[in-house]
Design a protein around this motif. Structure first.
Motif, mmCIF file in Angstrom:
data_model
loop_
_atom_site.group_PDB
_atom_site.id
_atom_site.type_symbol
_atom_site.label_atom_id
_atom_site.label_comp_id
_atom_site.label_asym_id
_atom_site.label_seq_id
_atom_site.Cartn_x
_atom_site.Cartn_y
_atom_site.Cartn_z
ATOM 1 N N GLU A 8 0.897 -1.174 0.037
ATOM 2 C CA GLU A 8 -0.138 0.099 0.024
ATOM 3 C C GLU A 8 0.806 1.470 0.005
ATOM 4 O O GLU A 8 0.543 2.165 -0.581
ATOM 5 N N SER A 9 1.983 1.282 0.713
ATOM 6 C CA SER A 9 2.703 2.391 0.856
ATOM 7 C C SER A 9 3.452 2.700 -0.458
ATOM 8 O O SER A 9 3.624 3.830 -0.944
ATOM 9 N N VAL A 10 3.931 1.574 -1.294
ATOM 10 C CA VAL A 10 4.654 1.834 -2.573
ATOM 11 C C VAL A 10 3.566 2.146 -3.353
ATOM 12 O O VAL A 10 4.078 3.245 -4.088
ATOM 13 N N TYR A 134 4.080 -4.786 7.489
ATOM 14 C CA TYR A 134 4.025 -3.394 8.475
ATOM 15 C C TYR A 134 5.240 -2.994 8.895
ATOM 16 O O TYR A 134 5.471 -1.818 8.742
ATOM 17 N N ASN A 135 6.065 -3.848 9.324
ATOM 18 C CA ASN A 135 7.391 -3.498 9.651
ATOM 19 C C ASN A 135 8.245 -3.018 8.557
ATOM 20 O O ASN A 135 9.149 -2.172 8.708
ATOM 21 N N ALA A 136 8.180 -3.789 7.591
ATOM 22 C CA ALA A 136 8.754 -3.452 6.131
ATOM 23 C C ALA A 136 8.322 -2.002 5.746
ATOM 24 O O ALA A 136 9.240 -1.088 5.215
ATOM 25 N N GLU A 137 7.039 -1.680 5.875
ATOM 26 C CA GLU A 137 6.396 -0.371 5.558
ATOM 27 C C GLU A 137 7.099 0.627 6.613
ATOM 28 O O GLU A 137 7.463 1.770 5.809
ATOM 29 N N ARG A 138 7.421 0.426 7.697
ATOM 30 C CA ARG A 138 7.952 1.540 8.560
ATOM 31 C C ARG A 138 9.323 1.826 7.887
ATOM 32 O O ARG A 138 9.982 3.041 7.979
ATOM 33 N N GLU A 139 9.950 0.542 7.578
ATOM 34 C CA GLU A 139 11.573 0.493 7.359
ATOM 35 C C GLU A 139 11.573 1.421 6.120
ATOM 36 O O GLU A 139 12.613 2.456 5.916
ATOM 37 N N PHE A 140 10.730 1.163 5.167
ATOM 38 C CA PHE A 140 10.506 1.953 3.987
ATOM 39 C C PHE A 140 10.422 3.512 4.204
ATOM 40 O O PHE A 140 11.081 4.158 3.845
ATOM 41 N N GLN A 141 9.585 3.762 5.001
ATOM 42 C CA GLN A 141 9.160 5.229 5.400
ATOM 43 C C GLN A 141 10.563 5.793 5.986
ATOM 44 O O GLN A 141 10.869 6.928 5.498
ATOM 45 N N ARG A 142 10.903 5.197 6.763
ATOM 46 C CA ARG A 142 12.296 5.562 7.813
ATOM 47 C C ARG A 142 13.372 5.883 6.719
ATOM 48 O O ARG A 142 14.063 6.849 6.588
#
Length: 197
Positions: A8-10, A134-142
């Motif tokens: 979703e983030s990508v 969810y964890n990968a999404e947080r890492e992507f945003q950071r």
């Protein structure tokens, strides 16, 4: 706890990239063209490197040989896009050559994003547990907050060397950003709201 998956983030980033390019195309004066061109470049650069650091290693880890092939193809796509963006940065905004170069960037991006959205990311999500996504999404945003904001087509495109090269390039990119024109935050928010992003 995060409620956004990596996919979703990508996908959201892809919609923003399309929006910023559309804003560039719609701009009628040189100042606005320059601001939206810079915003487009800034978003594509951050998004690309973040995918290379976070997403593509997940392809390789979770999807085996197919994931490695996908990551290699996507890294090659990014090299082409970064090369074109670097060329565009050296052209005068408002010229036909600059507009044509950004059009080539968007053409390459459109194919790349379509492949990621229709095949690569759904396949990856099918192999990730919800919390992993969810964890990968947080890492992507950071990661997006810490990577270069300009294209560096000759920089390494695989961790850990890419991460190091990114940290070394970031201060110079930030200095360039200080002297570049960007849309005001309310202009970006207004464009996003109008587009439903």
């Amino acid at each position: 706890m995060a409620t956004t998956t990596l996919k979703e983030s990508v996908f959201h980033d892809h919609r923003e990239i399309e929006l910023f390019y559309d804003q560039f195309k719609k701009a009628v004066d040189a100042t606005n063209k320059e601001k939206w061109s810079n915003q487009f470049t800034w978003e594509v650069a951050r998004h690309s490197v973040s995918e290379e650091i976070v997403v593509y290693p997940l392809f390789e880890k979770k999807l085996g040989e197919e994931g490695k092939s996908m990551a290699d193809k996507d890294r090659a796509d990014h090299r082409e896009i970064k090369t074109l963006l670097a060329r565009a940065e050296n052209l005068s905004v408002g010229t036909n050559e600059h507009a044509e170069t950004l059009s080539k960037v968007m053409g390459a991006l459109a194919e790349h994003m379509k492949s990621e959205e229709q095949h690569d990311l759904p396949l990856l999500e099918s192999k990730l547990q919800t919390e992993e996504s969810y964890n990968a999404e947080r890492e992507f945003q950071r990661t997006k907050a810490l990577v270069p904001t300009r294209p560096h087509p000759l920089a390494p495109d695989k961790p850990p060397y890419e991460t190091l090269a990114g940290f070394l390039a970031l201060p110079m990119d930030k200095i360039k950003d200080l002297f570049s024109k960007f849309p005001k935050e309310e202009e970006v928010k207004g464009a996003k709201a109008k587009a439903g992003i």
